[in-house]
Design a protein around this motif. Structure first.
Motif, PDB file in Angstrom:
ATOM      1  N   ALA A   1      59.177 -63.361 -25.434  1.00  0.00           N
ATOM      2  CA  ALA A   1      59.723 -62.182 -26.114  1.00  0.00           C
ATOM      3  C   ALA A   1      59.771 -60.984 -25.172  1.00  0.00           C
ATOM      4  O   ALA A   1      60.741 -60.210 -25.173  1.00  0.00           O
ATOM      5  N   ARG A   2      58.728 -60.828 -24.328  1.00  0.00           N
ATOM      6  CA  ARG A   2      58.737 -59.718 -23.368  1.00  0.00           C
ATOM      7  C   ARG A   2      59.852 -59.891 -22.343  1.00  0.00           C
ATOM      8  O   ARG A   2      60.537 -58.932 -21.974  1.00  0.00           O
ATOM      9  N   ALA A   3      60.041 -61.126 -21.856  1.00  0.00           N
ATOM     10  CA  ALA A   3      61.097 -61.381 -20.873  1.00  0.00           C
ATOM     11  C   ALA A   3      62.472 -61.107 -21.471  1.00  0.00           C
ATOM     12  O   ALA A   3      63.357 -60.540 -20.806  1.00  0.00           O
TER      13      ALA A   3
ATOM     14  N   GLU B   1      67.311 -57.633 -22.003  1.00  0.00           N
ATOM     15  CA  GLU B   1      68.215 -56.838 -22.836  1.00  0.00           C
ATOM     16  C   GLU B   1      68.237 -55.374 -22.381  1.00  0.00           C
ATOM     17  O   GLU B   1      69.297 -54.737 -22.351  1.00  0.00           O
ATOM     18  N   LYS B   2      67.036 -54.866 -22.025  1.00  0.00           N
ATOM     19  CA  LYS B   2      66.967 -53.484 -21.557  1.00  0.00           C
ATOM     20  C   LYS B   2      67.738 -53.316 -20.250  1.00  0.00           C
ATOM     21  O   LYS B   2      68.462 -52.324 -20.048  1.00  0.00           O
TER      22      LYS B   2
ATOM     23  N   ASP C   1      75.095 -48.600 -18.948  1.00  0.00           N
ATOM     24  CA  ASP C   1      75.068 -47.131 -18.925  1.00  0.00           C
ATOM     25  C   ASP C   1      75.117 -46.563 -17.517  1.00  0.00           C
ATOM     26  O   ASP C   1      74.934 -45.368 -17.312  1.00  0.00           O
ATOM     27  N   GLY C   2      75.327 -47.389 -16.540  1.00  0.00           N
ATOM     28  CA  GLY C   2      75.403 -46.912 -15.169  1.00  0.00           C
ATOM     29  C   GLY C   2      74.229 -47.308 -14.326  1.00  0.00           C
ATOM     30  O   GLY C   2      74.254 -47.181 -13.096  1.00  0.00           O
ATOM     31  N   GLY C   3      73.132 -47.782 -14.967  1.00  0.00           N
ATOM     32  CA  GLY C   3      71.982 -48.303 -14.235  1.00  0.00           C
ATOM     33  C   GLY C   3      71.133 -47.227 -13.602  1.00  0.00           C
ATOM     34  O   GLY C   3      71.447 -46.031 -13.614  1.00  0.00           O
ATOM     35  N   ASN C   4      70.000 -47.642 -13.018  1.00  0.00           N
ATOM     36  CA  ASN C   4      69.077 -46.765 -12.314  1.00  0.00           C
ATOM     37  C   ASN C   4      69.269 -46.940 -10.811  1.00  0.00           C
ATOM     38  O   ASN C   4      69.888 -47.901 -10.345  1.00  0.00           O
ATOM     39  N   ASN C   5      68.695 -46.041 -10.061  1.00  0.00           N
ATOM     40  CA  ASN C   5      68.772 -46.210  -8.617  1.00  0.00           C
ATOM     41  C   ASN C   5      67.828 -47.319  -8.174  1.00  0.00           C
ATOM     42  O   ASN C   5      67.001 -47.794  -8.938  1.00  0.00           O
ATOM     43  N   ASP C   6      67.948 -47.714  -6.925  1.00  0.00           N
ATOM     44  CA  ASP C   6      67.196 -48.866  -6.424  1.00  0.00           C
ATOM     45  C   ASP C   6      65.688 -48.650  -6.484  1.00  0.00           C
ATOM     46  O   ASP C   6      64.923 -49.569  -6.781  1.00  0.00           O
TER      47      ASP C   6
ATOM     48  N   GLU D   1      63.909 -46.744  -8.612  1.00  0.00           N
ATOM     49  CA  GLU D   1      63.435 -46.852  -9.996  1.00  0.00           C
ATOM     50  C   GLU D   1      63.407 -48.308 -10.449  1.00  0.00           C
ATOM     51  O   GLU D   1      62.477 -48.749 -11.131  1.00  0.00           O
ATOM     52  N   GLU D   2      64.423 -49.056 -10.063  1.00  0.00           N
ATOM     53  CA  GLU D   2      64.496 -50.470 -10.443  1.00  0.00           C
ATOM     54  C   GLU D   2      63.354 -51.255  -9.810  1.00  0.00           C
ATOM     55  O   GLU D   2      62.717 -52.097 -10.453  1.00  0.00           O
ATOM     56  N   ALA D   3      63.055 -50.971  -8.563  1.00  0.00           N
ATOM     57  CA  ALA D   3      61.967 -51.670  -7.878  1.00  0.00           C
ATOM     58  C   ALA D   3      60.619 -51.329  -8.509  1.00  0.00           C
ATOM     59  O   ALA D   3      59.751 -52.192  -8.667  1.00  0.00           O
ATOM     60  N   GLU D   4      60.420 -50.066  -8.876  1.00  0.00           N
ATOM     61  CA  GLU D   4      59.164 -49.655  -9.515  1.00  0.00           C
ATOM     62  C   GLU D   4      58.982 -50.362 -10.869  1.00  0.00           C
ATOM     63  O   GLU D   4      57.887 -50.791 -11.217  1.00  0.00           O
ATOM     64  N   LYS D   5      60.069 -50.471 -11.619  1.00  0.00           N
ATOM     65  CA  LYS D   5      59.990 -51.147 -12.917  1.00  0.00           C
ATOM     66  C   LYS D   5      59.656 -52.619 -12.752  1.00  0.00           C
ATOM     67  O   LYS D   5      58.822 -53.179 -13.478  1.00  0.00           O
ATOM     68  N   GLU D   6      60.306 -53.259 -11.810  1.00  0.00           N
ATOM     69  CA  GLU D   6      60.040 -54.675 -11.580  1.00  0.00           C
ATOM     70  C   GLU D   6      58.600 -54.908 -11.122  1.00  0.00           C
ATOM     71  O   GLU D   6      57.949 -55.870 -11.523  1.00  0.00           O
ATOM     72  N   GLU D   7      58.078 -53.996 -10.319  1.00  0.00           N
ATOM     73  CA  GLU D   7      56.692 -54.112  -9.849  1.00  0.00           C
ATOM     74  C   GLU D   7      55.719 -53.941 -11.017  1.00  0.00           C
ATOM     75  O   GLU D   7      54.728 -54.675 -11.131  1.00  0.00           O
ATOM     76  N   ALA D   8      55.988 -52.978 -11.891  1.00  0.00           N
ATOM     77  CA  ALA D   8      55.121 -52.747 -13.053  1.00  0.00           C
ATOM     78  C   ALA D   8      55.147 -53.953 -13.987  1.00  0.00           C
ATOM     79  O   ALA D   8      54.110 -54.355 -14.543  1.00  0.00           O
ATOM     80  N   GLU D   9      56.333 -54.531 -14.177  1.00  0.00           N
ATOM     81  CA  GLU D   9      56.444 -55.705 -15.047  1.00  0.00           C
ATOM     82  C   GLU D   9      55.700 -56.897 -14.458  1.00  0.00           C
ATOM     83  O   GLU D   9      55.060 -57.669 -15.169  1.00  0.00           O
ATOM     84  N   ALA D  10      55.772 -57.046 -13.137  1.00  0.00           N
ATOM     85  CA  ALA D  10      55.063 -58.146 -12.477  1.00  0.00           C
ATOM     86  C   ALA D  10      53.558 -57.970 -12.615  1.00  0.00           C
ATOM     87  O   ALA D  10      52.818 -58.938 -12.848  1.00  0.00           O
ATOM     88  N   GLU D  11      53.076 -56.721 -12.483  1.00  0.00           N
ATOM     89  CA  GLU D  11      51.641 -56.453 -12.649  1.00  0.00           C
ATOM     90  C   GLU D  11      51.200 -56.740 -14.080  1.00  0.00           C
ATOM     91  O   GLU D  11      50.119 -57.280 -14.316  1.00  0.00           O
ATOM     92  N   GLU D  12      52.047 -56.368 -15.041  1.00  0.00           N
ATOM     93  CA  GLU D  12      51.727 -56.623 -16.451  1.00  0.00           C
ATOM     94  C   GLU D  12      51.643 -58.122 -16.729  1.00  0.00           C
ATOM     95  O   GLU D  12      50.729 -58.595 -17.404  1.00  0.00           O
ATOM     96  N   ALA D  13      52.590 -58.880 -16.176  1.00  0.00           N
ATOM     97  CA  ALA D  13      52.581 -60.326 -16.381  1.00  0.00           C
ATOM     98  C   ALA D  13      51.361 -60.965 -15.725  1.00  0.00           C
ATOM     99  O   ALA D  13      50.739 -61.873 -16.284  1.00  0.00           O
ATOM    100  N   ALA D  14      50.988 -60.484 -14.521  1.00  0.00           N
ATOM    101  CA  ALA D  14      49.823 -61.020 -13.827  1.00  0.00           C
ATOM    102  C   ALA D  14      48.540 -60.723 -14.602  1.00  0.00           C
ATOM    103  O   ALA D  14      47.637 -61.564 -14.694  1.00  0.00           O
ATOM    104  N   ALA D  15      48.444 -59.508 -15.169  1.00  0.00           N
ATOM    105  CA  ALA D  15      47.263 -59.140 -15.954  1.00  0.00           C
ATOM    106  C   ALA D  15      47.153 -60.004 -17.206  1.00  0.00           C
ATOM    107  O   ALA D  15      46.053 -60.443 -17.582  1.00  0.00           O
ATOM    108  N   ALA D  16      48.295 -60.268 -17.851  1.00  0.00           N
ATOM    109  CA  ALA D  16      48.283 -61.119 -19.052  1.00  0.00           C
ATOM    110  C   ALA D  16      47.862 -62.542 -18.709  1.00  0.00           C
ATOM    111  O   ALA D  16      47.095 -63.176 -19.435  1.00  0.00           O
ATOM    112  N   ALA D  17      48.346 -63.052 -17.575  1.00  0.00           N
ATOM    113  CA  ALA D  17      47.983 -64.401 -17.146  1.00  0.00           C
ATOM    114  C   ALA D  17      46.499 -64.491 -16.806  1.00  0.00           C
ATOM    115  O   ALA D  17      45.820 -65.475 -17.129  1.00  0.00           O
TER     116      ALA D  17
END
Length: 281
Positions: free
Chosen positions: A98-100, A105-106, A113-118, A120-136
């Motif tokens: 569900a999170r993935a 979708e986001k 809507d035009g997207g974020n700059n590179d 911001e996108e990298a920071e989001k992906e890093e935060a999501e990876a940390e969240e997934a690692a913490a859950a695991a």
């Protein structure tokens, strides 16, 4: 003439010193092996084979010697823990999926809507990876509280296939019905809801080619089903919440009689279709 000798009465003499020992929680007779199965409050289950006639001298005591054979209850606990882990893993996998999906979708909406700059996108992906690692890591470190909690047999019986069926309780919560026998892995006969009260008494009455299964729970419930695995049986409230309720069919199968530690003895009409009527006594 004179005061009677108290020592001549074997009942008056204690047979053993009092000690804090495990007490029986359920007993049943296994006719095929000629043994008595005894469940104890420490979670163990033993098979007691009575001594042969005239082997033991009961002149001095009524406490006959025996050597109990312990059942491998660790296998039963392992089967319960494995089932709970599979259920938990399924829930965690559904949450991760569900999170993935939400992230995808986001990301799609942001692209429209035009997207974020590179950066911001990298920071989001890093935060999501940390969240997934913490859950695991949390899932890997999780220890089921049942792993060390007491599991007690509240009621048991021997099924038609000679397997032993046990109703289990852990700290006041029901763990359903499980069956096991020599050379066979434990199998779940009836699943309990997460907060279900323990089954405190279980009985099977054979009527020709059919069966009537009666079960009671510590919240005062009484249920009638046609097999151990049935869920959609007739049910009613027989007693107030109490530690133990025994239920049996009358000799003509017209009534269900229940007795509980709340001090009540009740009789319920039992119709030909298996319905339980209102208490009449």
């Amino acid at each position: 003439d004179g005061e009677p000798n108290k020592d001549s009465n074997p009942v008056a003499k204690p047979t053993a010193k009092s000690a804090a020992v495990a007490v029986p929680t359920a007993v049943c007779w296994h006719k095929d092996s000629c043994t008595v199965l005894v469940a104890l409050s420490d979670g163990s289950l033993v098979a007691v084979t009575p001594p042969k006639a005239k082997v033991s001298d009961s002149a001095e005591t009524f406490q006959l010697p025996y050597t109990p054979d312990a059942f491998p209850m660790d296998a039963l606990r392992g089967a319960i823990l494995a089932k709970r882990k599979a259920k938990r893993d399924k829930v965690l996998a559904a949450e991760a999926e569900a999170r993935a999906l939400a992230r995808a979708e986001k990301k799609a909406r942001e692209a429209m809507d035009g997207g974020n700059n590179d950066n911001e996108e990298a920071e989001k992906e890093e935060a999501e990876a940390e969240e997934a690692a913490a859950a695991a890591a949390a899932a890997a470190a999780y220890v089921d509280p049942l792993a060390k909690a007491p599991i007690v047999v509240r009621s048991m019986l021997v099924n038609a296939d000679t397997s032993v069926v046990v109703a289990l309780d852990s700290n006041g919560k029901g763990l359903g019905l499980w069956s096991f026998s020599a050379g066979r892995k434990p199998a779940e006969e009836r699943t309990a809801a997460d907060d279900a009260p323990p089954i405190c008494n279980l009985s099977i009455t054979v009527l020709g080619s059919s069966e009537i299964v009666l079960s009671t729970t510590t919240d005062g419930g009484l249920q009638l089903t046609n097999t151990l695995m049935d869920y959609a049986g007739w049910s009613t409230r027989s007693h107030d919440a109490c530690d133990s309720i025994v239920a049996r069919l009358s000799f003509d199968c017209s009534f269900i009689l229940t007795a509980g530690t709340d001090g009540n003895l009740l009789a319920f009409r039992h119709s030909s279709v298996g319905a339980i009527g209102e208490a009449i006594v």
